[in-house]
Design an enzyme around this catalytic site. Structure first.
Site, PDB file in Angstrom:
ATOM      1  CD  GLU A  40     -37.129   5.528  58.361  1.00 41.76           C
ATOM      2  OE1 GLU A  40     -37.115   6.571  57.683  1.00 41.76           O
ATOM      3  OE2 GLU A  40     -37.810   4.534  58.046  1.00 41.76           O
ATOM      4  CB  THR A  46     -29.517   8.030  50.241  1.00 37.34           C
ATOM      5  OG1 THR A  46     -28.808   9.125  50.836  1.00 37.34           O
ATOM      6  CG2 THR A  46     -28.537   7.204  49.461  1.00 37.34           C
ATOM      7  CE1 TYR A 123     -40.547   9.666  57.560  1.00 39.54           C
ATOM      8  CE2 TYR A 123     -38.180   9.632  58.002  1.00 39.54           C
ATOM      9  CZ  TYR A 123     -39.314   9.034  57.478  1.00 39.54           C
ATOM     10  OH  TYR A 123     -39.221   7.793  56.912  1.00 39.54           O
ATOM     11  CG  ASP A 141     -41.730  10.120  53.535  1.00 46.31           C
ATOM     12  OD1 ASP A 141     -42.932  10.197  53.165  1.00 46.31           O
ATOM     13  OD2 ASP A 141     -41.003   9.164  53.239  1.00 46.31           O
ATOM     14  CB  CYS A 195     -48.819   8.020  44.779  1.00 50.64           C
ATOM     15  SG  CYS A 195     -49.635   9.602  44.541  1.00 50.64           S
TER      16      CYS A 195
HETATM   17 FE1  SF4 Z   1     -51.682   8.867  43.618  1.00 51.87          FE
HETATM   18 FE2  SF4 Z   1     -53.159   8.144  41.486  1.00 51.87          FE
HETATM   19 FE3  SF4 Z   1     -53.280   6.779  43.787  1.00 51.87          FE
HETATM   20 FE4  SF4 Z   1     -54.330   9.216  43.626  1.00 51.87          FE
HETATM   21  S1  SF4 Z   1     -55.017   7.390  42.489  1.00 51.87           S
HETATM   22  S2  SF4 Z   1     -53.090   8.398  45.308  1.00 51.87           S
HETATM   23  S3  SF4 Z   1     -52.868  10.229  42.266  1.00 51.87           S
HETATM   24  S4  SF4 Z   1     -51.506   6.965  42.409  1.00 51.87           S
END
Ligand code: SF4
Length: 364
Positions: A40, A46, A123, A141, A195
């Site tokens: 961690e 990094t 964290y 995070d 995401c």
């Molecule tokens: Fe992220 Fe798209 Fe998943 Fe929503 S649907 S959490 S914006 S990857």
């Protein structure tokens, strides 16, 4: 009232995704507090690929907290060279010496004791205790913050205290008891691989519950600015019932944001609200206009009326403060773009997220 976090079904989907997709990383094979802690600290600022060989060399040189506490400083720094942020290595050794001196070389379990070790913040404390000891602590995070800000449309910069507090509360609220390690890692992994700043929503297990995906504004979250001020307009929405288990819907014209969708009759004011809610006078006037817009209006006070819970709904460039009002009406002659709809009919229609929320809240 605190907002609920991810619902149990969404968490299950996330954990299943992680079980299938988790990368095989060296610090995932042995979850001792020492190994989780080293990884961690190395992973702060990094990239994973950079950390892997450093982690392996470091563990070979200092396999446990005793060896790290006793390490020659030059050797320690030589093994860290290239990772940057050298205070991280110095704090690691200071903390290792404290663990040996004050805890007999056994990593403490009490969060406040861990938090007081050199180099530990909220964290790192939550990460080490959840991943190595299964304690029910949610991490926040940058990756987790991005995911939650998008799913729950949390406005404002994640660097500010109030927004971080809100996101931490959301992370805490969704945490499945006894499974904090997987939950935390799954959210971090999702932020790192799916995401991302440019999200890959088609691969995302949280897509069904993601507010930013639903609104098509993924890249506007999290906000870059300190504060993100969207104009907010009061809006009265009528839930018109006919006493036969049906509600009245109207098809919206045009090609705009919601064009072609079926919606509850409503009227939105052009007045912009600041942080205060709409006044009773504004609402009363809007309600009169909404009633007058019904087919066969004016139809008189045909039945009891009821205020339903108020909420704010966010679009990409503005918000609405929604004041739903339940009323009863007998309307015999409906124009072509109006219809009475039961729950069963409703599922096959395109209905905006905001109206769907009202109907679901009312079991309509
Ligand atoms: Fe992220 Fe798209 Fe998943 Fe929503 S649907 S959490 S914006 S990857």
């Amino acid at each position: 009232m605190p907002r609920p976090g991810l619902d149990p079904a969404a968490v299950e989907g996330l954990l299943q995704w992680f079980a299938n997709e988790a990368r095989d990383l060296p610090w995932r094979t042995d979850r001792s507090p020492y190994r989780v802690w080293i990884s961690e600290i190395m992973l702060q600022q990094t990239q994973v690929e950079t950390v892997i060989p450093y982690y392996q060399r470091f563990l070979q040189a200092f396999p446990g907290v005793e060896e790290l506490a006793a390490a020659d400083e030059d050797r320690l720094m030589a093994l860290w060279a290239g990772l940057g942020y050298y205070s991280r290595a110095r704090n690691l050794q200071k903390a290792a010496r404290q663990v040996v001196r004050e805890h007999g070389g056994v990593f403490p379990e009490e969060p406040s004791t861990v938090r007081a070790l050199p180099g530990f913040g909220d964290y790192t404390t939550a990460a080490v205790l959840s991943l190595s000891m299964g304690q029910d602590l949610a991490v926040l995070d940058g990756n987790v913050a991005r995911v939650l800000a998008r799913v729950f449309l949390v406005e404002g910069s994640v660097k500010t205290g109030p927004v971080r507090k809100q996101l931490q509360a959301l992370a805490d609220a969704g945490l499945p008891t006894g499974r904090a390690g997987s939950y935390n890692e799954a959210l971090m992994e999702l932020g790192a691989r799916v995401c991302r700043p440019k999200p890959r929503c088609a691969e995302c297990p949280l897509q069904p519950v993601c507010g930013a995906f639903r609104e098509g504004c993924q890249e506007e979250f999290p906000s870059k600015n300190e504060t993100r001020v969207r104009p907010c307009h009061p809006c009265v929405v009528l839930v018109v019932r006919n006493g036969k288990g049906q509600v009245l819907l109207h098809r919206r014209e045009g090609k705009g944001l919601l064009g072609g969708l079926w919606e509850l009759p409503s009227i939105r004011s052009l007045v912009k609200l600041d942080s205060n809610p709409a006044t009773p006078a504004q609402l009363s006037s809007l309600l009169d206009q909404a009633r007058a817009g019904l087919p066969e209006a004016p139809v008189g006070a045909a039945g009891p009326e009821r205020h339903l819970p108020v909420f704010r709904h966010h679009y990409s460039h503005f918000s609405i403060e929604v004041h739903p009002q339940e009323i009863e009406r007998e309307v015999q002659e409906l124009p072509a773009d109006w219809r009475w709809v039961s729950v069963a009919d409703r599922d096959g229609l395109g209905i905006s997220a905001s109206d769907r929320r009202i109907l679901e809240d009312q079991g309509a």
